[in-house]
Design an enzyme around this catalytic site. Structure first.
Site, PDB file in Angstrom:
ATOM      1  N   TYR A  10     -38.504 100.713  32.042  1.00 35.33           N
ATOM      2  CA  TYR A  10     -39.439 100.087  31.106  1.00 35.33           C
ATOM      3  C   TYR A  10     -38.693  98.966  30.397  1.00 35.33           C
ATOM      4  CZ  TYR A  10     -36.640 102.870  27.987  1.00 35.33           C
ATOM      5  OH  TYR A  10     -35.561 103.406  27.342  1.00 35.33           O
ATOM      6  N   SER A  24     -30.648  97.879  21.495  1.00 38.83           N
ATOM      7  CA  SER A  24     -29.530  98.084  20.561  1.00 38.83           C
ATOM      8  C   SER A  24     -28.166  97.850  21.185  1.00 38.83           C
ATOM      9  CB  SER A  24     -29.608  99.462  19.929  1.00 38.83           C
ATOM     10  OG  SER A  24     -29.268 100.466  20.847  1.00 38.83           O
ATOM     11  N   ASP A  83     -29.071 103.440  22.003  1.00 43.36           N
ATOM     12  CA  ASP A  83     -27.710 103.244  22.527  1.00 43.36           C
ATOM     13  C   ASP A  83     -26.654 103.130  21.431  1.00 43.36           C
ATOM     14  OD1 ASP A  83     -28.940 103.284  24.954  1.00 43.36           O
ATOM     15  OD2 ASP A  83     -28.228 101.325  25.627  1.00 43.36           O
ATOM     16  N   LYS A 136     -25.047 109.798  20.549  1.00 42.09           N
ATOM     17  CA  LYS A 136     -25.900 109.908  21.738  1.00 42.09           C
ATOM     18  C   LYS A 136     -25.039 110.510  22.844  1.00 42.09           C
ATOM     19  CE  LYS A 136     -28.966 107.294  24.801  1.00 42.09           C
ATOM     20  NZ  LYS A 136     -29.551 105.985  25.139  1.00 42.09           N
ATOM     21  N   GLU A 154       0.379 113.921  19.808  1.00 44.80           N
ATOM     22  CA  GLU A 154       0.665 113.281  21.097  1.00 44.80           C
ATOM     23  C   GLU A 154       1.594 112.076  20.965  1.00 44.80           C
ATOM     24  OE1 GLU A 154       0.152 113.508  24.351  1.00 44.80           O
ATOM     25  OE2 GLU A 154      -0.786 115.482  24.241  1.00 44.80           O
TER      26      GLU A 154
END
Ligand code: GLU
Length: 357
Positions: free
Chosen positions: A55, A88, A122, A194, A314
């Site tokens: 879309y 976005s 996004d 997200k 680390e």
């Protein structure tokens, strides 16, 4: 568009409840909510109802979105403003500044009780975090999107938007900061990301949602633990620009090309999206040390979505004067680092900010 048939049908039960609740309250008591529209799938339209993933985003104007949802009038007096009409992934720092300035201005108005921002999914979490760090208000701000355009079967935008308005209109949401309201959940802007790119349950918080919004009522289960909005030391009203902060991604065989190019291009900070616990490949250590020696801030984040990067584990961060991003994803670490550098923060201050925000 959001007014597509299946959406209305799916919403029938919740509409009835909202209507009943609203009928009990006098009309004048309804809160005022402004919807700031920026684009995304929630304003998207596809060629057919079967197109849930194919879309065009950012098509439907805000007035049309709101007109398609008569349910909103039961919840609040709602008006819309079209701030942008973009997907976005194309958001820029200028978009962030302009949007936050508008949210801040509205939040100061006595006739505004809550604000909703519609946004592509996004980069929605980055924008929500930016707003939570820079807008000084205790009025609820709900950022919302959808995973399916309104033209698709089982489109999620209509209910997501009604829920967002409902949360933004709620007295019990005041002082809790900026929310992302998707899929019936109320997540705090800081924690949410997200995590799925094709389903309606796309947004997850590593530490869990704050609560849920169901049929116009909020159900809270926890409170944000970190500083936001009124407690933030950042303030959009004092910001006009953001410094260049970029991200380099770690992977097998990675070479220093990206780091060197960013230093050359004038980056003020580099977020290193390392493997595992923010690990840095042996051949990347020296280029990052060199960057730091040239004044570039180095932030160790991780490309692993969950967990958090432990300082001095680390890599010897104290020795190299590097900063760890704690549990912030690289893209959200970029947001906080830009804001920190806009205030001239030292590496020690930036490290404190990563723990506090
Ligand atoms: N990529 C587009 C955006 O972020 C559409 C994705 C969406 O909104 O779900 O605006």
């Amino acid at each position: 568009m959001l007014l597509a048939g299946p959406v209305g049908t799916a919403n029938a039960a919740s509409t009835a409840t909202i209507t009943a609740a609203a009928a009990a309250a006098p009309a004048a008591a309804k809160p005022n909510v402004v919807v700031l529209a920026t684009g995304g799938t929630i304003a998207g339209a596809g060629a057919s109802t079967i197109n849930s993933a194919t879309y065009t985003a950012a098509k439907v104007p805000v007035d049309k979105l709101l007109a398609g949802l008569p349910e909103l009038a039961q919840v609040a007096n709602v008006r819309g403003e079209q701030v942008f009409q973009i997907a976005s992934e194309s958001f820029t720092n200028d978009n962030l500044l302009a949007l936050a300035q508008r949210v801040s201005a509205l939040s100061k108005q006595a006739d505004v009780d809550g604000i909703v921002v519609t946004h592509g999914t996004d980069t929605l979490a980055e924008t929500a975090y930016f707003l939570s760090l820079t807008v000084h208000t205790d009025k609820p701000i709900a950022v919302v999107g959808s995973m399916r355009p309104g033209t698709a079967l089982s489109a999620d935008g209509a209910l997501n938007l009604v829920n967002a308005v409902s949360v933004a209109a709620s007295a019990d949401a005041r002082g809790k900061g900026v929310f992302v309201t998707m899929n019936d959940e109320i997540n705090t802007a800081r924690d949410v990301n997200k995590d799925v790119n094709i389903q309606t349950g796309a947004f997850k918080s590593q530490w869990g949602p704050l609560g849920m919004v169901v049929e116009g009522k909020n159900y809270w289960f926890r409170a944000p633990a970190k500083r936001h909005t009124n407690q933030s030391e950042f303030n959009i009203d004092k910001l006009t620009q953001l410094p260049q902060v970029d991200i380099v991604y770690a992977y097998g065989s990675v070479q220093p090309t990206g780091v060197n190019a960013l230093v050359q291009s004038g980056a003020k900070a580099i977020i290193h999206a390392g493997t595992g616990n923010g690990s840095v490949a042996d051949r990347m250590v020296k280029p990052l040390q060199d960057a730091r020696n040239q004044g570039v801030i180095v932030v160790r984040a991780s490309r692993v979505p969950y967990g958090f990067v432990l300082r001095n584990a680390e890599q010897p961060d104290d020795k190299y004067d590097w900063v760890v991003a704690h549990d912030m994803r690289p893209e959200k670490a970029r947001i906080l680092t830009m804001l920190a550098l806009s205030k001239g923060a030292s590496t020690q201050e930036l490290q404190r900010m990563f723990m506090e925000y």
